[in-house]
Design a protein around this motif. Sequence first.
Motif, PDB file in Angstrom:
ATOM      1  N   SER A  89     -20.707   7.446   4.770  1.00  0.00           N
ATOM      2  CA  SER A  89     -21.296   8.608   5.444  1.00  0.00           C
ATOM      3  C   SER A  89     -22.887   8.572   4.921  1.00  0.00           C
ATOM      4  CB  SER A  89     -20.453  10.045   4.818  1.00  0.00           C
ATOM      5  OG  SER A  89     -19.146   9.869   5.570  1.00  0.00           O
ATOM      6  N   VAL A  90     -23.477   9.119   5.754  1.00  0.00           N
ATOM      7  CA  VAL A  90     -24.917   9.146   5.261  1.00  0.00           C
ATOM      8  C   VAL A  90     -25.197  10.887   4.773  1.00  0.00           C
ATOM      9  CG1 VAL A  90     -27.323   9.269   5.960  1.00  0.00           C
ATOM     10  CG2 VAL A  90     -25.803   7.541   6.725  1.00  0.00           C
ATOM     11  N   ILE A  91     -25.410  10.970   3.726  1.00  0.00           N
ATOM     12  CA  ILE A  91     -25.465  12.622   3.187  1.00  0.00           C
ATOM     13  C   ILE A  91     -27.024  12.882   3.356  1.00  0.00           C
ATOM     14  CG2 ILE A  91     -25.368  14.182   1.270  1.00  0.00           C
ATOM     15  CD1 ILE A  91     -23.291  12.011   0.009  1.00  0.00           C
ATOM     16  N   GLU A  92     -27.804  12.119   3.061  1.00  0.00           N
ATOM     17  CA  GLU A  92     -29.469  12.378   3.319  1.00  0.00           C
ATOM     18  C   GLU A  92     -29.960  11.119   3.597  1.00  0.00           C
ATOM     19  OE1 GLU A  92     -33.099  14.004   1.147  1.00  0.00           O
ATOM     20  OE2 GLU A  92     -31.316  14.342   0.079  1.00  0.00           O
ATOM     21  N   PRO A  93     -30.472  10.778   4.904  1.00  0.00           N
ATOM     22  CA  PRO A  93     -31.159   9.644   5.303  1.00  0.00           C
ATOM     23  C   PRO A  93     -32.072   9.364   4.123  1.00  0.00           C
ATOM     24  CG  PRO A  93     -31.002  11.061   7.013  1.00  0.00           C
ATOM     25  CD  PRO A  93     -30.562  11.931   6.044  1.00  0.00           C
ATOM     26  N   PHE A  94     -32.204   7.955   3.668  1.00  0.00           N
ATOM     27  CA  PHE A  94     -33.162   7.145   3.005  1.00  0.00           C
ATOM     28  C   PHE A  94     -32.653   7.850   1.451  1.00  0.00           C
ATOM     29  CE2 PHE A  94     -36.557   7.031   6.185  1.00  0.00           C
ATOM     30  CZ  PHE A  94     -35.880   6.370   7.022  1.00  0.00           C
ATOM     31  N   ARG A  95     -31.949   8.622   1.185  1.00  0.00           N
ATOM     32  CA  ARG A  95     -31.751   9.316  -0.173  1.00  0.00           C
ATOM     33  C   ARG A  95     -30.373   9.150  -0.681  1.00  0.00           C
ATOM     34  NH1 ARG A  95     -35.447   9.220  -3.395  1.00  0.00           N
ATOM     35  NH2 ARG A  95     -34.202  10.363  -4.495  1.00  0.00           N
ATOM     36  N   LYS A  96     -29.413   9.389  -0.115  1.00  0.00           N
ATOM     37  CA  LYS A  96     -28.099   9.505  -0.748  1.00  0.00           C
ATOM     38  C   LYS A  96     -26.917   9.171   0.659  1.00  0.00           C
ATOM     39  CE  LYS A  96     -27.237  13.143  -3.119  1.00  0.00           C
ATOM     40  NZ  LYS A  96     -26.733  14.582  -3.584  1.00  0.00           N
ATOM     41  N   VAL A  97     -25.970   8.413   0.252  1.00  0.00           N
ATOM     42  CA  VAL A  97     -24.860   7.959   0.996  1.00  0.00           C
ATOM     43  C   VAL A  97     -23.596   7.699   0.330  1.00  0.00           C
ATOM     44  CG1 VAL A  97     -26.428   6.627   2.563  1.00  0.00           C
ATOM     45  CG2 VAL A  97     -25.336   5.301   0.813  1.00  0.00           C
ATOM     46  N   SER A  98     -22.391   7.793   0.786  1.00  0.00           N
ATOM     47  CA  SER A  98     -21.282   8.127   0.433  1.00  0.00           C
ATOM     48  C   SER A  98     -20.419   6.729   0.931  1.00  0.00           C
ATOM     49  CB  SER A  98     -20.519   9.084   0.076  1.00  0.00           C
ATOM     50  OG  SER A  98     -20.292   9.587   1.463  1.00  0.00           O
ATOM     51  N   MET A  99     -19.448   6.131   0.073  1.00  0.00           N
ATOM     52  CA  MET A  99     -18.357   5.091   0.588  1.00  0.00           C
ATOM     53  C   MET A  99     -17.151   5.544  -0.033  1.00  0.00           C
ATOM     54  SD  MET A  99     -19.189   1.361   1.663  1.00  0.00           S
ATOM     55  CE  MET A  99     -18.615   0.512   3.190  1.00  0.00           C
ATOM     56  N   ARG A 100     -15.971   5.455   0.486  1.00  0.00           N
ATOM     57  CA  ARG A 100     -14.805   5.836   0.123  1.00  0.00           C
ATOM     58  C   ARG A 100     -13.589   4.938   0.810  1.00  0.00           C
ATOM     59  NH1 ARG A 100     -12.648  10.467  -2.028  1.00  0.00           N
ATOM     60  NH2 ARG A 100     -14.806  11.438  -1.818  1.00  0.00           N
ATOM     61  N   PHE A 101     -12.785   4.245  -0.111  1.00  0.00           N
ATOM     62  CA  PHE A 101     -11.764   3.694   0.411  1.00  0.00           C
ATOM     63  C   PHE A 101     -10.264   4.402  -0.193  1.00  0.00           C
ATOM     64  CE2 PHE A 101      -8.322   0.252  -0.537  1.00  0.00           C
ATOM     65  CZ  PHE A 101      -8.238  -0.003   0.819  1.00  0.00           C
ATOM     66  N   ALA A 102      -9.219   4.315   0.791  1.00  0.00           N
ATOM     67  CA  ALA A 102      -7.974   4.733   0.218  1.00  0.00           C
ATOM     68  C   ALA A 102      -6.857   3.766   0.810  1.00  0.00           C
ATOM     69  CB  ALA A 102      -7.605   6.177   0.325  1.00  0.00           C
ATOM     70  N   GLY A 103      -6.155   3.119   0.185  1.00  0.00           N
ATOM     71  CA  GLY A 103      -5.047   2.254   0.807  1.00  0.00           C
ATOM     72  C   GLY A 103      -4.683   1.296  -0.489  1.00  0.00           C
ATOM     73  N   GLU A 104      -3.970   0.235   0.143  1.00  0.00           N
ATOM     74  CA  GLU A 104      -3.272  -0.774  -0.734  1.00  0.00           C
ATOM     75  C   GLU A 104      -4.298  -1.756  -1.012  1.00  0.00           C
ATOM     76  OE1 GLU A 104       1.261  -2.300   0.288  1.00  0.00           O
ATOM     77  OE2 GLU A 104      -0.222  -3.579   1.251  1.00  0.00           O
TER      78      GLU A 104
END
Length: 334
Positions: A89-104
């Motif tokens: 997800s892009v939280i704020e362009p050029f400034r802040k992003v997030s990445m998330r994984f849930a699984g095996e």
Amino acid sequence: MAKKFVMRPEDELMHQPDGSSNFNESVYTNGFNTASPVGGWMRLGNRVNEGYAELSVCLYLPDGRIACQFQRPAIASNERFDAGGLSYSVIEPFRKVSMRFAGELIIVDDPEALREPQTLFASGPRLPGEVAWVHEAESPIHGGEPVDETVQTMYGRDFSFGHFNQHGRVRGDIRVGHESWPIDGRGWRDHSWGPRYWQAIFYYRLFIANFANGDGFMLLKITDKNGVSRRQGVLLVDGDYEEVVDMDVSTEWTQAQDPARLVLGVRTAKRKARITGEIIKLAPLRNRRKADGEILVSRIAEGFTRFEWDNRQGYGMTEYIERIEDGKLAGYPL
């Protein structure tokens, strides 16, 4: 850089796929803890015209194990990065992003098992896992979309037409089974779009690092089938990027022809740098593609690396990619 590439806030989001069957839009993030050697990387590449995404999660745990997952979950559109439990997800362009994984996650005690992934994926031990981190920019954006046909792109126009990357502060957590580790350090991210086959790269060596004071680098030496090499990248010093004007790479190899240690000599308009690296743990991966009835194979060696620069220690990634032809690595022993 601004004269050669265009970077718009909307380029942080999704792009309209072109008609090429191998159109790929991908995001990659990595993050490493400052206080202890733990971290990893995640990548999601949408190949919507082929109906699937490339999902990769590779975590380097402090006891030497690797926790990983590689899948090709089905996708029907290029509207978002969200497949197989991995999302971006892009939280704020050029400034802040997030990445998330849930699984095996597949637990790899001996990385040699990754050389025979079919056996590992069929019977390797597994644990539930979660990774979540946020990247906050500590550098400018580097790259974008070329302004015209004369501009050389980072990897070449047959391997992601548009590409940008950025160093940043990373905070989050890794959980594998009942164990968990905080990520409070730094990392690097990129976003690319356009046609992509891994085998379009004859061979390259990519080095990415962050240091506790916020400095870092991204350095690339890429060589085509005619033996012509390009050296490019940036040193990050005091929050600004300095473009590389020259670079030397010297690699010490194992008997299995894997990179083990390296020495980089780098020059920008402002400074010269001698950087050394020791690969703490290597994930020896491969990519296979069928083309015109032939199987094309590339070696993708992903090394969690401890770097030293001006008596400072930092962590990051070493990535060696090369075609395998007649059983031989295209770039070895260079």
